[in-house]
Design a protein around this motif. Structure first.
Motif, mmCIF file in Angstrom:
data_model
loop_
_atom_site.group_PDB
_atom_site.id
_atom_site.type_symbol
_atom_site.label_atom_id
_atom_site.label_comp_id
_atom_site.label_asym_id
_atom_site.label_seq_id
_atom_site.Cartn_x
_atom_site.Cartn_y
_atom_site.Cartn_z
ATOM 1 N N LYS A 234 -10.870 31.436 -105.626
ATOM 2 C CA LYS A 234 -9.708 31.633 -104.763
ATOM 3 C C LYS A 234 -9.697 30.767 -103.511
ATOM 4 O O LYS A 234 -8.638 30.500 -102.945
ATOM 5 N N GLY A 235 -10.866 30.343 -103.008
ATOM 6 C CA GLY A 235 -10.889 29.683 -101.711
ATOM 7 C C GLY A 235 -10.691 30.696 -100.594
ATOM 8 O O GLY A 235 -10.493 31.898 -100.837
ATOM 9 N N ILE A 236 -10.701 30.207 -99.354
ATOM 10 C CA ILE A 236 -10.623 31.115 -98.210
ATOM 11 C C ILE A 236 -9.199 31.578 -97.933
ATOM 12 O O ILE A 236 -8.965 32.723 -97.562
ATOM 13 N N LEU A 237 -8.210 30.683 -98.110
ATOM 14 C CA LEU A 237 -6.810 31.051 -97.884
ATOM 15 C C LEU A 237 -5.913 29.976 -98.484
ATOM 16 O O LEU A 237 -5.783 28.885 -97.928
ATOM 17 N N THR A 238 -5.299 30.300 -99.610
ATOM 18 C CA THR A 238 -4.346 29.393 -100.250
ATOM 19 C C THR A 238 -3.051 30.151 -100.457
ATOM 20 O O THR A 238 -3.044 31.226 -101.075
ATOM 21 N N GLU B 107 -0.564 25.395 -99.653
ATOM 22 C CA GLU B 107 -1.288 25.110 -98.419
ATOM 23 C C GLU B 107 -2.700 25.650 -98.588
ATOM 24 O O GLU B 107 -2.895 26.848 -98.789
ATOM 25 N N ILE B 108 -3.683 24.754 -98.523
ATOM 26 C CA ILE B 108 -5.062 25.070 -98.895
ATOM 27 C C ILE B 108 -5.979 24.869 -97.692
ATOM 28 O O ILE B 108 -5.930 23.834 -97.031
ATOM 29 N N HIS B 109 -6.799 25.872 -97.411
ATOM 30 C CA HIS B 109 -7.812 25.780 -96.364
ATOM 31 C C HIS B 109 -9.190 25.592 -97.014
ATOM 32 O O HIS B 109 -9.350 25.784 -98.218
ATOM 33 N N PHE B 110 -10.164 25.229 -96.197
ATOM 34 C CA PHE B 110 -11.520 25.023 -96.716
ATOM 35 C C PHE B 110 -12.441 26.141 -96.254
ATOM 36 O O PHE B 110 -12.401 26.508 -95.073
ATOM 37 N N ALA C 2 0.120 17.324 -115.866
ATOM 38 C CA ALA C 2 0.959 17.410 -114.668
ATOM 39 C C ALA C 2 0.740 16.169 -113.817
ATOM 40 O O ALA C 2 -0.260 15.465 -113.971
ATOM 41 N N THR C 3 1.690 15.909 -112.940
ATOM 42 C CA THR C 3 1.524 14.880 -111.917
ATOM 43 C C THR C 3 1.542 15.571 -110.569
ATOM 44 O O THR C 3 2.486 16.312 -110.255
ATOM 45 N N ILE C 4 0.500 15.357 -109.791
ATOM 46 C CA ILE C 4 0.351 16.046 -108.512
ATOM 47 C C ILE C 4 0.220 15.033 -107.384
ATOM 48 O O ILE C 4 0.031 13.833 -107.614
ATOM 49 N N ALA C 5 0.319 15.517 -106.169
ATOM 50 C CA ALA C 5 0.022 14.701 -104.991
ATOM 51 C C ALA C 5 -0.602 15.594 -103.932
ATOM 52 O O ALA C 5 -0.263 16.777 -103.824
ATOM 53 N N LEU C 6 -1.525 15.020 -103.195
ATOM 54 C CA LEU C 6 -2.211 15.712 -102.109
ATOM 55 C C LEU C 6 -1.897 15.013 -100.795
ATOM 56 O O LEU C 6 -1.740 13.789 -100.750
ATOM 57 N N GLY C 7 -1.839 15.788 -99.718
ATOM 58 C CA GLY C 7 -1.619 15.206 -98.400
ATOM 59 C C GLY C 7 -2.102 16.132 -97.308
ATOM 60 O O GLY C 7 -2.357 17.315 -97.539
ATOM 61 N N GLY C 8 -2.227 15.584 -96.105
ATOM 62 C CA GLY C 8 -2.713 16.365 -94.977
ATOM 63 C C GLY C 8 -4.187 16.108 -94.749
ATOM 64 O O GLY C 8 -4.614 14.964 -94.576
ATOM 65 N N ALA C 9 -4.996 17.165 -94.760
ATOM 66 C CA ALA C 9 -6.435 17.045 -94.533
ATOM 67 C C ALA C 9 -7.115 16.321 -95.693
ATOM 68 O O ALA C 9 -6.555 16.196 -96.790
ATOM 69 N N ILE D 178 -4.953 21.082 -96.451
ATOM 70 C CA ILE D 178 -4.508 20.076 -97.399
ATOM 71 C C ILE D 178 -3.382 20.692 -98.224
ATOM 72 O O ILE D 178 -3.376 21.902 -98.484
ATOM 73 N N TYR D 179 -2.431 19.868 -98.602
ATOM 74 C CA TYR D 179 -1.247 20.340 -99.333
ATOM 75 C C TYR D 179 -1.218 19.728 -100.721
ATOM 76 O O TYR D 179 -1.572 18.561 -100.903
ATOM 77 N N LEU D 180 -0.794 20.529 -101.690
ATOM 78 C CA LEU D 180 -0.702 20.089 -103.082
ATOM 79 C C LEU D 180 0.707 20.354 -103.587
ATOM 80 O O LEU D 180 1.212 21.481 -103.490
ATOM 81 N N SER D 181 1.334 19.309 -104.110
ATOM 82 C CA SER D 181 2.638 19.462 -104.763
ATOM 83 C C SER D 181 2.509 19.012 -106.206
ATOM 84 O O SER D 181 1.610 18.243 -106.557
ATOM 85 N N VAL D 182 3.418 19.484 -107.047
ATOM 86 C CA VAL D 182 3.454 19.096 -108.452
ATOM 87 C C VAL D 182 4.853 18.575 -108.750
ATOM 88 O O VAL D 182 5.850 19.098 -108.223
ATOM 89 N N ARG D 183 4.921 17.515 -109.562
ATOM 90 C CA ARG D 183 6.227 16.962 -109.894
ATOM 91 C C ARG D 183 7.071 18.002 -110.623
ATOM 92 O O ARG D 183 6.641 18.598 -111.599
ATOM 93 N N GLY D 184 8.272 18.235 -110.089
ATOM 94 C CA GLY D 184 9.161 19.255 -110.642
ATOM 95 C C GLY D 184 9.110 20.569 -109.889
ATOM 96 O O GLY D 184 10.046 21.366 -109.957
ATOM 97 N N GLY D 185 8.014 20.818 -109.170
ATOM 98 C CA GLY D 185 7.920 22.018 -108.349
ATOM 99 C C GLY D 185 7.264 23.204 -109.034
ATOM 100 O O GLY D 185 7.070 23.227 -110.256
ATOM 101 N N PHE D 186 6.910 24.191 -108.220
ATOM 102 C CA PHE D 186 6.305 25.430 -108.705
ATOM 103 C C PHE D 186 7.392 26.477 -108.954
ATOM 104 O O PHE D 186 8.418 26.507 -108.273
#
Length: 317
Positions: A8-12, A55-58, A69-76, A112-120
């Motif tokens: 799960k991570g700390i907060l997504t 929105e993903i924290h560490f 899928a095609t994804i993109a990451l940005g931010g941290a 860090i942010y994760l998007s997927v082509r077409g959306g969730f």
């Protein structure tokens, strides 16, 4: 057409550009802390920039994709690895069926942010897909993701995808730093600060305290003082409002801020610099530089022009 949370991570959470226009009902906007990052990675994938992102924290989750899928990451920068190989932020990445995405360590930044082509595939609540954690509504059942959750995509990604060798130019990226100088405009009670305190505000660094969260960043620095004690009615506040607390310290309201507040509003962070704040961690520092409202508006207009150029370029690739 889904992604599985192997941990799960700390907060997504699911976020977008916020729930705008409902403050009069006491509903806070939520939305991505770093909205520029969220917009950029959606534009990069050809999505509407208001599409929901993660929105993903560490420490971050481990994600497995059950379809291509095609994804993109940005931010941290969290040292993202896909199937044991490092991948970059700010460029489209093809993920095959069964692909595993993990984040190994934090190089810089807080989110860090994760998007997927077409959306969730996330339902809207009050015109937004953002998660309101305090109200437990919006996003993914109003909560953060847990182990073994499944998040579905709006559409299946085919093999004839557009090129994935493009990358967003650094010229349009926020200038992230652990000790940024952010531009601010004077708040309604700026003139109520003593002359010495106004000088302190503009010439000293303030550190981010551990009590900071998505509602507000508590700062630690030299105490600031008003020229005289004043009684204030609760007034509207916004993402980036800087308030002076009774103990002489400051708080900057962030994405999950309340809709009104009664503390003196000494300033407001220029919208263009909010991403710099959003990527700060406890112990990082921030300095302030005073600009006019006209300057803040002109900076935002110039950013929108650059984003329009990016949208046009992506459309014709």
């Amino acid at each position: 057409m889904s992604v599985h949370f192997q941990s799960k991570g700390i907060l997504t959470t699911v976020q977008d550009l916020g729930r705008v226009g409902f403050g009069r009902f006491g509903i806070n906007p939520s939305g991505a802390m770093d909205r520029t990052a969220a917009r950029l990675i959606n534009i990069l994938l050809g999505n509407d920039e208001t599409e929901a992102v993660l929105e993903i924290h560490f420490p971050a989750p481990v994600l497995q994709f059950d379809e291509p899928a095609t994804i993109a990451l940005g931010g941290a920068d969290f040292a993202a690895h896909l199937n044991e190989k490092p991948i970059e932020n700010w460029r489209p990445v093809r993920v095959g069926k069964g692909g595993v995405l993990e984040f190994r360590h934090r190089n810089f930044g807080a989110r860090i942010y994760l998007s997927v082509r077409g959306g969730f595939q996330i339902p809207e609540w009050l015109d937004s897909r953002s998660t309101n954690l305090s109200a437990k509504i919006g996003g993914f059942d109003g909560r953060a993701f847990q182990k073994n959750d499944w998040l579905f995509f709006k559409q299946r990604t085919t093999n004839d995808e557009r090129r994935t060798n493009n990358k967003i130019s650094t010229s349009v990226l926020p200038f992230y730093s652990r000790f940024p100088t952010v531009r601010v405009v004077a708040g309604a009670e700026w003139g109520s600060l003593s002359e010495e305190s106004r000088g302190t505000f503009l010439s000293n660094a303030f550190s981010i305290r551990r009590e900071s969260d998505r509602m507000g960043f508590r700062l630690e620095g030299k105490n600031l003082n008003l020229t005289e004690k004043i009684e204030l009615l609760s007034s509207a506040v916004n993402f980036g409002t800087i308030q002076l607390l009774p103990d002489g310290q400051l708080i900057i309201l962030m994405a999950d801020h309340q809709t009104t507040g009664g503390y003196p509003r000494v300033g407001s962070v220029a919208t263009i610099d909010l991403p710099l704040l959003a990527q700060l961690n406890p112990g990082d520092t921030v300095n302030f530089y005073l600009i006019s409202i006209n300057e803040a508006e002109n900076l935002l207009v110039q950013q929108e022009i650059e984003l329009n150029y990016l949208r046009t370029a992506i459309r014709f690739l």
